[in-house]
Scaffold this active site. Structure first.
Site, short mmCIF file in Angstrom:
data_model
loop_
_atom_site.label_atom_id
_atom_site.label_comp_id
_atom_site.label_asym_id
_atom_site.label_seq_id
_atom_site.Cartn_x
_atom_site.Cartn_y
_atom_site.Cartn_z
N GLU A 295 -3.58 7.75 -4.24
CA GLU A 295 -3.18 6.60 -4.02
C GLU A 295 -3.02 4.63 -4.66
O GLU A 295 -3.86 4.76 -6.16
CB GLU A 295 -5.11 5.91 -3.01
N TYR B 193 0.95 -0.95 -0.03
CA TYR B 193 -0.36 0.22 0.09
C TYR B 193 0.81 1.35 -0.15
O TYR B 193 1.69 1.22 0.81
CB TYR B 193 -1.05 0.05 1.49
#
Lengths: 293, 377
Positions: free
Chosen positions: B188, B100
């Protein structure tokens, strides 16, 4: 507290519709507005207040300035705030809504590095009932009293003030920290100031979904050895995720900022959370009765 | 405003971030051809909302005929209430590890922050609450910004071998530049994967552009309306801040917080709000705006009762009352309206409304209870 009746105030964006209207109301309340600033409108007057082209010129003419109330439109507000910081103004109340996020970040960070206090952006401002008002809240709902209000919302804080005023508790000071994701002051910093304010006996925190100001305040509060009682109200229990509820800052995103998380954090820190605004005075009164009897 | 995945991936590639091989398709036939060419594929509906995987908007197949069926279904049914105009067909990536990585704004620290984890494909803030040790946060000094040590620190934390650090740094700096160049509130990659050949690939891409900055990005500003429901779109065209909800009591308030509190109070007394409509932002509660707002809700078939909650300071209640009254007179559909009025000329406002038989209250709890009761009746 942040301001009192001796605070010398300038209004940036004084010649605009909002700026001019609220200058009149602030003057009527007793706020010491010593000058206005609108680039290109120097030499004119707004409700008897002299207008200057620059903050520097205004200070050169009128002397010390303690605070600025900013009504400048969103595209230019960042610049107006920097102008006040550069000219030594220590308290800047930014009423403007819609300032770009990254400009807010820069302006707030810069203010911090210079120990300047920014209230807002996207705030109704601050009021010390009976003393002064640097903002746009309807003063008639704020009777002088013992409860400090710190709020992320505008009109909702007026409602809270009215409920407190009619219950007889009254308001010692109300600070709108602002509805944007990034604000100059957060609940922790306002509470710190309220702790030092002799008139404030209780504090109402008016929060809403989005971000983690409430959670951070809860954590901070539970670690304090000396505190004044806090009652909280959080708006947005029924708000859906990932939807911006009017305020730029009122959005549940990435799993952060939901109602339950805030309520849980506050309650675990011993802060009662009112389910309805109209319950707030009763909750405070029940705390008061436990304190003294 | 949220960019669609394929738009965000296009931005990623412009900043040197690798994405899977893929084709944007606007019809089932195109999807069939794409799957036939790519082999084992993932078909992803392009909608401006999260949670599409759980809603069936992300599907896997290697069969071109099945791809046609999947695509037809997505185009016909939409995903999570949004119409699907395009799907992204990507070659399935052989995944070694899922990570992530994002750049966003830390509201409390008032700075840009990198978030990274070895556990990709999760909601990062949830993970940060449950397993804080699995999330690395690096706040950037606003006057310094990005510096390469940030990328090294993250790469080491997520366990990338030093041979991959150069490639990782290109990604990390790319995210920062996108954040600044696009006035983003979030950039993101979730998940960022190490593929079976050892390369770093952005399997998904999310870019949220700050709405307050859209005036500086005219090409993006026009895309904002696709995030909105029909209902929201027509309300916003009239200048209201509006969000659709699934209840049946129409809500008009002045100020965002007050309007949310009104919705919450409806729920407290056993009702369900149909919407969030703030008349304050973008013009205040003038007669015409109140009239338009009330008409909008009266015309909404889901709405059984309209509740107006005006806590005015400067707002003139007689003007608000005239607006409500005109809406009632002009609207073809008659539904109950309950009004809570506080502010200047409050008595005059109440009189104007009582003349036409409406319920007017000063106390908000009473007003909400009445609205809930009428909606039940």
């Amino acid at each position: 507290m942040l301001a009192d009746r001796s605070t010398r105030v300038i209004v940036q964006g004084i010649t605009g519709k909002e700026g001019s209207f609220h200058t009149k109301l602030m003057l009527e309340y007793g706020t010491r507005i010593v000058a206005g600033v609108t680039p290109g409108k120097g030499g004119s007057q707004v409700h008897g207040v002299r207008v200057y082209d620059t903050v520097r010129e205004a200070i050169g003419e009128v002397g010390r300035v303690d605070a600025s109330v900013v009504f400048v439109p969103a595209k230019n507000a960042h610049d107006a705030v920097l102008e006040s910081i550069e000219n030594g103004v220590r308290l800047i109340v930014v009423i403007t809504e819609g300032i770009p996020l990254h400009e807010e970040l820069r302006m707030v960070s810069y203010a911090r590095s210079r120990s300047v206090t920014i209230v807002g952006p996207n705030t109704p401002g601050l009021i010390v009932p009976g003393e002064t008002k640097l903002g746009i809240m309807p003063a008639n709902y704020y009777k002088p009293g013992v409860v400090g209000i710190m709020s992320r919302s505008g009109t909702l804080s007026y409602e809270v003030a009215w409920q407190l005023s009619r219950s007889g508790l009254g308001v010692s000071v109300a600070v709108g920290i602002g509805g944007d994701p990034v604000t100059g002051l957060d609940f922790v910093e306002v509470y710190d100031k309220l702790l030092k304010d002799p008139r404030t006996k209780y504090v109402v925190l008016v929060g809403e979904i989005g971000g983690d100001y409430e959670e951070r305040f809860a954590k901070y509060y539970s670690g304090l050895s000396e505190k004044k009682p806090v009652v909280a109200y959080i708006a947005g229990r029924t708000a859906p995720r990932e939807k911006r509820m009017g305020h730029a800052g009122a959005i549940i995103s990435m799993g952060l900022g939901d109602y339950e998380s805030k309520v849980k954090a506050l309650q675990e820190s011993g802060i009662p959370v009112a389910r309805r605004v109209s319950e707030i005075p009763t909750v405070i009164q029940s705390i008061a009765s436990k304190q003294y009897f | 405003m949220r960019l669609l995945e394929y738009e965000a991936k296009q931005v990623f590639r412009e900043y040197g971030i690798k994405t899977p091989e893929g084709v944007l398709c606007r019809s089932p036939v195109e999807v069939k051809e794409a799957v036939a060419r790519l082999g084992e594929s993932v078909i992803k509906a392009q909608v401006p909302v999260g949670g599409r995987g759980l809603a069936g908007g992300v599907r896997f197949t290697s069969d071109p005929e099945e791809a046609v069926r999947i695509a037809s279904e997505l185009f016909e049914r939409g995903v999570r209430g949004y119409r699907v105009d395009a799907v992204l067909v990507e070659k399935k990536v052989c995944v070694n590890r899922e990570l992530y990585l994002s750049v966003t704004v830390d509201r409390s620290a008032k700075s840009i922050v990198y978030l990274a984890s070895r556990l990709g494909g999760v909601e990062i803030e949830e993970l940060a609450k449950k397993k804080p040790e699995e999330v690395l946060k690096i706040n950037l000094d606003p006057f310094i910004g990005y510096s390469p040590f940030v990328a090294r620190t993250i790469a080491s934390f997520i366990g990338l071998p030093p041979s991959a650090w150069g490639e990782f740094e290109r990604i990390a700096v790319g995210l920062y530049r996108i954040m600044i160049d696009y006035d983003a509130e979030l950039v993101e990659i979730n998940p960022l994967v190490v593929d079976c050949g050892g390369s770093l690939v952005a399997l998904d891409a999310k870019i949220l552009v700050d709405d307050n900055s859209l005036y500086r990005h005219p090409a993006l500003a026009g895309l904002k309306s696709r995030e909105l429901t029909e209902e929201e779109r027509s309300a916003r065209e009239k200048g209201f801040t509006y969000v659709s909800l699934d209840g049946y009591i129409g809500v008009i308030g002045n100020g965002a917080g007050l309007t949310m509190a009104t919705m919450d109070l409806i729920e407290y007394y056993g009702g369900k709000p149909a919407n969030f409509l703030d008349v304050w932002s973008g013009g205040g509660a003038s007669r015409d705006r109140v009239k338009e707002a009330v008409k909008l809700l009266l015309e909404n078939p889901r709405v059984k009762v309209v509740l107006v909650n005006i806590f005015g300071g400067m707002t003139r209640c007689d003007e608000v009352a005239m607006g409500v009254r005109q809406a009632l007179e002009e609207a073809p559909v008659k539904k109950p309206i309950v009004v809570r009025l506080m502010g200047t000329n409050q008595e005059e406002g109440a009189r104007i409304l009582r003349e036409v038989g409406l319920d007017v209250y000063e106390d908000v709890d009473e007003a909400v209870r009445k609205a809930v009761e009428l909606a039940r009746g």
